[in-house]
Design a protein around this motif. Structure first.
Motif, PDB file in Angstrom:
ATOM      1  N   ASN A  83       0.840  -1.191   0.000  1.00  0.00           N
ATOM      2  CA  ASN A  83       0.000   0.000   0.000  1.00  0.00           C
ATOM      3  C   ASN A  83       0.875   1.242   0.000  1.00  0.00           C
ATOM      4  O   ASN A  83       2.051   1.203   0.363  1.00  0.00           O
ATOM      5  N   CYS A  84       0.285   2.361  -0.374  1.00  0.00           N
ATOM      6  CA  CYS A  84       1.022   3.632  -0.368  1.00  0.00           C
ATOM      7  C   CYS A  84       1.551   3.963   1.025  1.00  0.00           C
ATOM      8  O   CYS A  84       2.660   4.479   1.154  1.00  0.00           O
ATOM      9  N   ILE A  85       0.773   3.657   2.066  1.00  0.00           N
ATOM     10  CA  ILE A  85       1.269   3.958   3.417  1.00  0.00           C
ATOM     11  C   ILE A  85       2.487   3.107   3.754  1.00  0.00           C
ATOM     12  O   ILE A  85       3.336   3.532   4.527  1.00  0.00           O
ATOM     13  N   ASP A  86       2.590   1.905   3.153  1.00  0.00           N
ATOM     14  CA  ASP A  86       3.767   1.055   3.366  1.00  0.00           C
ATOM     15  C   ASP A  86       4.969   1.572   2.571  1.00  0.00           C
ATOM     16  O   ASP A  86       6.105   1.500   3.030  1.00  0.00           O
ATOM     17  N   LEU A  87       4.685   2.101   1.370  1.00  0.00           N
ATOM     18  CA  LEU A  87       5.748   2.631   0.521  1.00  0.00           C
ATOM     19  C   LEU A  87       6.220   4.007   0.989  1.00  0.00           C
ATOM     20  O   LEU A  87       7.350   4.407   0.727  1.00  0.00           O
ATOM     21  N   GLY A  88       5.313   4.727   1.634  1.00  0.00           N
ATOM     22  CA  GLY A  88       5.654   6.056   2.132  1.00  0.00           C
ATOM     23  C   GLY A  88       5.476   7.168   1.114  1.00  0.00           C
ATOM     24  O   GLY A  88       5.897   8.300   1.333  1.00  0.00           O
ATOM     25  N   PHE A  89       4.849   6.874  -0.013  1.00  0.00           N
ATOM     26  CA  PHE A  89       4.578   7.914  -1.004  1.00  0.00           C
ATOM     27  C   PHE A  89       3.381   7.516  -1.857  1.00  0.00           C
ATOM     28  O   PHE A  89       3.005   6.357  -1.939  1.00  0.00           O
ATOM     29  N   CYS A  90       2.818   8.529  -2.493  1.00  0.00           N
ATOM     30  CA  CYS A  90       1.718   8.360  -3.447  1.00  0.00           C
ATOM     31  C   CYS A  90       2.219   8.853  -4.793  1.00  0.00           C
ATOM     32  O   CYS A  90       2.624  10.020  -4.905  1.00  0.00           O
ATOM     33  N   ILE A  91       2.198   7.997  -5.797  1.00  0.00           N
ATOM     34  CA  ILE A  91       2.706   8.384  -7.107  1.00  0.00           C
ATOM     35  C   ILE A  91       1.868   9.508  -7.708  1.00  0.00           C
ATOM     36  O   ILE A  91       2.397  10.410  -8.355  1.00  0.00           O
ATOM     37  N   ARG A  92       0.567   9.493  -7.464  1.00  0.00           N
ATOM     38  CA  ARG A  92      -0.295  10.568  -7.988  1.00  0.00           C
ATOM     39  C   ARG A  92       0.050  11.900  -7.324  1.00  0.00           C
ATOM     40  O   ARG A  92       0.027  12.938  -7.960  1.00  0.00           O
ATOM     41  N   GLU A  93       0.401  11.844  -6.050  1.00  0.00           N
ATOM     42  CA  GLU A  93       0.804  13.059  -5.337  1.00  0.00           C
ATOM     43  C   GLU A  93       2.142  13.566  -5.887  1.00  0.00           C
ATOM     44  O   GLU A  93       2.307  14.751  -6.134  1.00  0.00           O
ATOM     45  N   LYS A  94       3.085  12.648  -6.079  1.00  0.00           N
ATOM     46  CA  LYS A  94       4.396  13.035  -6.613  1.00  0.00           C
ATOM     47  C   LYS A  94       4.281  13.673  -7.991  1.00  0.00           C
ATOM     48  O   LYS A  94       5.002  14.612  -8.309  1.00  0.00           O
TER      49      LYS A  94
END
Length: 166
Positions: free
Chosen positions: A52-63
């Protein structure tokens, strides 16, 4: 204690479901109800067995600064509505109601002008769900009839002009 109405009861359950969401932008919870019985719930999150994004620490759409309502194919998450729908057979969902609640992660406020995206609307229509009720504020909501989505058929519009006009 004051007894709440059934719509807010189910919207409260959808709000509890969204707390399992894993999106870093906004989380949604969905509850499908028919004949006053909960058929399924869903929340925003990556497909099973994927990070999940919370596990990755980022959101690609946000970036990439992707605006709300566009380029959902870039998102890791399966939407709450889709997750709720995949757990029920179509015959059981015919003329049911989907309750949807969303929270902005950055502000912890309800998502303004929330409604299912175009892809989720297609899933909802195909599932046979008759109505969608979306929380706007703590005790207010908006109702959508899926028959109206079918009638409007915004996919036949191109920049507000009917494709048949070409």
């Amino acid at each position: 204690m004051e007894r709440i109405d059934k719509i807010n009861y189910y919207l409260n359950i959808a709000t509890e479901c969204l707390k399992r969401g894993t999106c870093l932008r906004r989380n949604f919870g969905a509850v499908i109800v028919k004949n006053d019985q909960i058929l399924s719930t869903g929340y925003t999150g990556a497909p099973r067995m994927q990070k999940n994004c919370i596990d990755l620490g980022f959101c690609i759409r946000e970036k990439l600064r992707v605006p709300r309502g566009s380029n959902y194919e870039l998102c890791r998450s399966v939407h709450a509505e889709m997750n709720a729908i995949i757990n029920v057979s179509r015959i059981d969902m015919l003329d049911s109601t989907l309750f949807l609640s969303g929270i902005e992660v950055s502000t912890n406020e309800y998502v303004k002008n929330a409604k299912p995206c175009k892809l989720c609307r297609r899933f909802i229509i195909n599932a046979g769900i008759g109505k969608v009720i979306v929380r706007e504020a703590h005790h207010t909501y908006k109702e959508y009839l899926t028959a109206d989505w079918i009638e409007e058929d915004d996919e036949l519009l191109l920049n507000g002009v009917e494709i048949n006009d070409y």
